[in-house]
Write an enzyme that holds these catalytic residues in place. Structure first.
Site, PDB file in Angstrom:
ATOM      1  N   MET A 197       0.843  -1.201   0.000  1.00  0.00           N
ATOM      2  CA  MET A 197       0.000   0.000   0.000  1.00  0.00           C
ATOM      3  C   MET A 197       0.880   1.254   0.000  1.00  0.00           C
ATOM      4  SD  MET A 197      -3.512  -0.599   0.471  1.00  0.00           S
ATOM      5  CE  MET A 197      -4.340  -0.055   1.937  1.00  0.00           C
ATOM      6  N   CYS A 198       0.821   2.068   0.994  1.00  0.00           N
ATOM      7  CA  CYS A 198       1.373   3.423   1.086  1.00  0.00           C
ATOM      8  C   CYS A 198       0.368   4.398   0.498  1.00  0.00           C
ATOM      9  CB  CYS A 198       2.709   3.637   0.364  1.00  0.00           C
ATOM     10  SG  CYS A 198       4.073   2.679   1.022  1.00  0.00           S
ATOM     11  N   GLY A 199       0.328   5.575   1.092  1.00  0.00           N
ATOM     12  CA  GLY A 199      -0.560   6.613   0.576  1.00  0.00           C
ATOM     13  C   GLY A 199       0.263   7.813   0.182  1.00  0.00           C
TER      14      GLY A 199
END
Lengths: 231, 304
Positions: B1-3
């Site tokens: 993920m990571c945003g």
């Protein structure tokens, strides 16, 4: 939850959670009508419905809106994020705006109508559902689709129908490129009849004779009986 | 993920709006990455002949001692820094990079960034709590990019947090993973590009710095990144006067853009953008795979 117009339940995501809304929707009687306000990109709205109710969402939604839908009629007045109608079994989902990637992924049944454009991989691994895209469809539309129908009224992006099995794809506009093992096929009477019914159901004015049909050439190695032992 | 999230005011006006609008954008991406956070602010330009040196330490760091070391090393009096939580921002003369490099061995601090406008803050820990401690909601500037990290390929340490800066006023945040970063790193090291970590995203930043150093425009640098970087990526990039977004050719990682007459904003998900003024009625779209999107200020600007 408030009752606005007669018999319409209204939820505002400014004051209730997605989980509260979905839990209420799962307990409603057939024929109920619901409206959901201020979705602001929330994920998992109106997922897992199993009864014929009507849901209207006013605004843009996040991921998996209407996922696993059975029987319900869902309208999104806005754009949707990844995976709208993922694994839909029956019913109808209509999006007035654009849909992000993987719209209708692995849907087994029902009708998904996208008023605008779709991003990549619309109808990936489709298993029997029908998808009508009124605008453009992005790259790799119909990737690995096994059964069901994808209709694109605008143009289709790169790699259309890559590694397709038995799903049918109809495109009115241009196709940037065909994916592996996807070919154009003859449009016969039965196809024009099927396409006319889908266009009518989706409310499209387009003429079936303006579309081209694409399907699997059935030349990939898994279509050959000598490879049957590999599975 | 990571945003990831980025916000760029196209005519650079009203810098007081940046923090209040950008802070909630980045907070909403905490659900995509909750182990570290970082952001770059392009704010008030440093006085002529100087730039901002941003150092990361701890809440125990002895900043006056560091100020003294800097003054001695640069043979000119350096003012006490502005301290935000664990970071401190010094105004130092331009062209002093090699003179200040030794600070990392003299003290337990890390050089986060240097730039005439850019300041980078990053730390392992809860994004919402850290953004509050750094006071992001009250910063001024023309643009900002930020990242919430869910580590997959290297440790949860501040050095692995984004943004990565490999040049003056230049930084990058990345959602995804690169598969040929060792090869690209070796190639860049021969070109004199210096890396501080083993992180793949730093290699992407170094690659773009190298292309910009060789005279490419930001668009041209990103076009050549499409040829040379193999892997999954959505990049958001900041320069002193520009902002850019690029997704890999099969668009593995999410990105949504919204543009109005006033600003362009990007994020991993629409949720991050929903509260920006006019966003719901702005132009909302997903960047196409392998297409470079870049903006520069419409008017020459200095935040006023």
């Amino acid at each position: 939850m408030t009752a606005s117009a007669p018999d319409i339940l209204t939820f505002d995501l400014g004051s209730v959670t997605v989980r509260e809304i979905n839990r209420t929707l799962h307990g409603l009687a057939a024929g109920s009508s619901v409206e959901i306000l201020s979705p602001d990109g929330a994920h998992n709205l109106a997922c897992g419905l199993t009864v014929p109710i009507s849901v209207r969402i006013e605004g843009h939604t996040g991921y998996y809106c209407g996922g696993m839908n059975e029987e319900a009629d869902i309208l999104v007045n806005g754009h949707t994020g990844t995976g709208v109608g993922e694994n839909m079994m029956s019913g109808r989902i209509e999006v007035t705006g654009n849909a992000s990637q993987c719209a209708g992924a692995s849907a087994h049944g029902g009708l998904l109508v996208i008023g605008g454009d779709t991003s990549s991989r619309c109808g990936i691994s489709l298993k029997g559902g029908d998808i009508v895209v009124k605008g453009k469809a992005g790259a790799m539309t119909g990737f690995l689709a096994q059964k069901g129908t994808i209709v694109v009224c605008g143009d289709a992006g790169e790699g259309l129908g890559d590694s397709l099995y038995e799903a049918r794809i109809y495109v009115k506009g241009t196709v940037a490129s065909l994916g592996t093992d996807c070919i154009e096929k003859e449009m016969r009477e039965e196809h024009l009849i099927q396409l006319a019914a889908l266009l009518k159901a989706a409310g499209c004015p387009d003429k079936p004779t303006d579309f081209r049909r694409y399907g699997s050439a059935r030349q990939l190695y898994h279509f050959h009986v000598e490879h049957a032992a590999s599975y | 993920m990571c945003g990831i999230a980025g916000l760029f005011f196209k005519n650079g006006s009203r810098p007081e709006r940046l923090g209040p609008l950008f802070s909630p954008m980045l907070c909403r991406m905490e659900s995509r990455g909750a182990d570290s956070v970082g952001f770059a602010i392009y704010g008030d330009e440093a006085p002529a002949g100087s730039h901002w040196l941003t150092l990361g330490g701890t809440t125990q760091t002895d900043w006056p001692a560091i100020t003294g070391w800097l003054s001695a090393m640069l043979a000119s009096p350096i003012e006490e820094p502005r301290v935000l939580h664990t970071h401190a921002i010094y105004e130092v003369p331009l062209g002093t990079e090699s003179a200040v490099a030794g600070i990392e061995s003299a003290f337990p601090v890390v050089i986060m960034s240097s730039g005439r406008k850019m300041q980078i803050f990053k730390e392992a820990g809860s994004p919402t709590e850290l953004l509050d401690l750094f006071g992001l909601a009250s910063v001024r500037g023309t643009h900002a990019i930020g990242h919430t990290r869910m580590a997959t390929e290297s440790a949860v340490v501040t050095a692995g947090a984004h943004p990565f800066s490999t040049g003056e006023d230049f930084c990058l945040v990345h959602n995804g993973s690169l598969s040929n970063h060792h090869w690209v790193r070796r190639k860049l090291e021969r070109q004199g590009i210096h890396f501080r970590t083993e992180n793949d995203s730093e290699v992407a930043a170094g690659y773009l710095s190298w292309r910009l150093r060789e005279g490419d425009s930001l668009e041209a640098a990103l076009e050549s990144a499409l040829r040379d970087l193999d892997g999954f990526f959505t990049f958001c990039i900041g320069t002193a006067n520009g902002f850019a977004v690029l997704r890999d050719p099969i668009a593995c990682k999410p990105a949504v853009l919204v543009e109005t007459d006033d600003y362009v904003a990007m994020a991993s998900e629409y949720r991050s953008l929903a509260d920006l003024p006019g966003a719901a009625d702005g132009r909302i779209w997903e960047p196409e795979p392998g297409i470079v999107y870049a903006w520069e200020f419409q008017h020459a600007t200095t935040p006023a």
